[in-house]
Scaffold this motif. Sequence first.
Motif, PDB file in Angstrom:
ATOM      1  N   ILE A 109       0.863  -1.179   0.000  1.00 20.27           N
ATOM      2  CA  ILE A 109       0.000   0.000   0.000  1.00 20.27           C
ATOM      3  C   ILE A 109       0.899   1.228   0.000  1.00 20.27           C
ATOM      4  O   ILE A 109       1.872   1.294   0.747  1.00 20.27           O
ATOM      5  CB  ILE A 109      -1.013  -0.034   1.179  1.00 20.27           C
ATOM      6  N   GLY A 167      -8.309   8.600   5.386  1.00 19.38           N
ATOM      7  CA  GLY A 167      -8.277   7.539   4.384  1.00 19.38           C
ATOM      8  C   GLY A 167      -7.899   8.018   2.987  1.00 19.38           C
ATOM      9  O   GLY A 167      -7.960   7.248   2.038  1.00 19.38           O
ATOM     10  N   GLU A 196      -3.154   3.739  16.816  1.00 19.27           N
ATOM     11  CA  GLU A 196      -3.934   2.842  15.956  1.00 19.27           C
ATOM     12  C   GLU A 196      -3.079   1.700  15.427  1.00 19.27           C
ATOM     13  O   GLU A 196      -1.964   1.911  14.953  1.00 19.27           O
ATOM     14  CB  GLU A 196      -4.521   3.621  14.773  1.00 19.27           C
TER      15      GLU A 196
HETATM   16  P1  ADP Z   1      -5.823   7.811   7.731  1.00 17.81           P
HETATM   17  O1  ADP Z   1      -4.966   8.705   8.573  1.00 17.81           O
HETATM   18  O2  ADP Z   1      -6.021   8.344   6.355  1.00 17.81           O
HETATM   19  O3  ADP Z   1      -7.075   7.398   8.399  1.00 17.81           O
HETATM   20  P2  ADP Z   1      -4.551   5.236   8.399  1.00 17.81           P
HETATM   21  O4  ADP Z   1      -3.091   4.997   8.261  1.00 17.81           O
HETATM   22  O5  ADP Z   1      -5.093   5.405   9.773  1.00 17.81           O
HETATM   23  O6  ADP Z   1      -4.944   6.486   7.466  1.00 17.81           O
HETATM   24  O7  ADP Z   1      -5.344   4.058   7.692  1.00 17.81           O
HETATM   25  C1  ADP Z   1      -6.748   4.108   7.556  1.00 17.81           C
HETATM   26  C2  ADP Z   1      -7.274   2.749   7.171  1.00 17.81           C
HETATM   27  O8  ADP Z   1      -6.677   2.294   5.961  1.00 17.81           O
HETATM   28  C3  ADP Z   1      -7.009   1.648   8.181  1.00 17.81           C
HETATM   29  O9  ADP Z   1      -7.966   1.608   9.229  1.00 17.81           O
HETATM   30  C4  ADP Z   1      -7.123   0.440   7.269  1.00 17.81           C
HETATM   31  O10 ADP Z   1      -8.486   0.178   6.980  1.00 17.81           O
HETATM   32  C5  ADP Z   1      -6.467   0.891   5.959  1.00 17.81           C
HETATM   33  N1  ADP Z   1      -5.005   0.600   5.948  1.00 17.81           N
HETATM   34  C6  ADP Z   1      -3.995   1.446   6.297  1.00 17.81           C
HETATM   35  N2  ADP Z   1      -2.791   0.841   6.193  1.00 17.81           N
HETATM   36  C7  ADP Z   1      -3.007  -0.434   5.764  1.00 17.81           C
HETATM   37  C8  ADP Z   1      -2.180  -1.573   5.477  1.00 17.81           C
HETATM   38  N3  ADP Z   1      -0.838  -1.531   5.610  1.00 17.81           N
HETATM   39  N4  ADP Z   1      -2.784  -2.722   5.082  1.00 17.81           N
HETATM   40  C9  ADP Z   1      -4.134  -2.787   4.945  1.00 17.81           C
HETATM   41  N5  ADP Z   1      -4.985  -1.767   5.200  1.00 17.81           N
HETATM   42  C10 ADP Z   1      -4.447  -0.591   5.611  1.00 17.81           C
END
Ligand code: ADP
Length: 448
Positions: free
Chosen positions: A157, A166, A276
């Motif tokens: 990702i 997101g 998180e």
């Molecule tokens: P934001 O700050 O935009 O909310 P996050 O890093 O908290 O970004 O990630 C938001 C969501 O994206 C997570 O809750 C998960 O659903 C998905 N996500 C983020 N990183 C990963 C990863 N390495 N693998 C799978 N899903 C991910």
Amino acid sequence: MAISRILIANRGEIALRIHRAAHEMGIETVAVHSTADADAMHVRLADHAVCIGPPPASESYLNVASIIAAAEIAHCDAIHPGYGFLSENARFAEIVETHDIAWIGPKPEHIRTMGDKVAAKKSAGELGLPLVPGSDGAVDNVEEAARIAEEIGYPVIIKAASGGGGRGMKVCDSPEKLQTLMQQAGSEAKAAFGDATVYIEKYLGNPRHIEFQIFGDGNGNAIHLGERDCSLQRRHQKVLEEAPSPVITAEERERMGGIVAKAMADMGYRGAGTIEFLWENGEFYFIEMNTRLQVEHPVTEMITGLDLVREQIRIADGKPLSVTQDEITFTGHAIECRINAEDPFTFAPSPGKVSAYHAAGGMHVRVDSGLYAGYSIPPYYDSMIAKLIVYGRNRDKCIMRLRRALEEMVIEGVKTSIPLHQQLIKQDDVLSGDYTIKWLEEWLAERD
Ligand code: ADP
């Protein structure tokens, strides 16, 4: 220095939430609002109100100069930023502090570090938190990206260092697509956050989202308040949250909670924060830290009996944490449903006038909302209009009560996500707690 008057630099249910905590502590409140929010509930309830600008958030709730001027005119000695808007803006926190106004939030340097996900990940690693395998910092060329992706294995990702909500994330399943997706992620991030920096992580196939609530006093003491499970998401946005997580044992909570609390103590963190993690096959992987109060904080309040906003205000006032880790106990189960003004299944926004409103009530039912009959939901802001939070002695009883409370909620004149929640809590996987961050979107796709 005793805080006696707080400016609430936010709107909606969280502004009301802050007002309530303040008044329960004998502290006066000052609401600042845009012209679109002149009739909002928190504006009516606050001791004083100052209009700070026109409807667009950039000219009102994000207008630093107007907010500081309002704080000075109204003689506020503290500012609570809520969530969203300026809550994770380190520069704003510094400006507040230079004006000799208490900032009800973390130290600006910690907001800054954690707001940059590359720096946050580095710092989390140094503090001993388990990380998602990935690039060691920012990645700026496709050759390097390809080498890292090969090493950790596809899918990967691509994430924006300044990302949030997101946005700016791209999943890549093969080397051929890497270049295009990296460029897309970078330009999306540039457009949304003014920063094109991206980094790479292993894409976890089917994890749960589990986050720990922490509190620090800024002097090297910190506690954790257990976890929340926020795996029911749509487009990376949380829809329903619960505490405790159906999959975390008391031993795991104590072990992981101990690790995060120690990390925060070592950092000298001040105030409320959330660490998180994604959780897969029994392993935790840090994804980010939020240096603010979260939308879903009430589920933690329900199972610990602590008022998190009161705790934030106390810490900003220089007081110690009101409880020690040993004094914290987790009792029962709590679930929060985010109620949005939108179509429950197409998710099209549905602002407008609320013709009738009745909040659910009864034992262990809490509704955090600024709604009232006759209120017009403005189209300019987030669509979340209420949070329904329900407590039960165990998860089954909590779900039974939630079903009853959802039946009682009346919001007429606009569409809301209540029917979605009613459907959700009938599903076997939700009843058994057997869901991951993929579950909701898959379920929605099957319904079509
Ligand atoms: P934001 O700050 O935009 O909310 P996050 O890093 O908290 O970004 O990630 C938001 C969501 O994206 C997570 O809750 C998960 O659903 C998905 N996500 C983020 N990183 C990963 C990863 N390495 N693998 C799978 N899903 C991910």
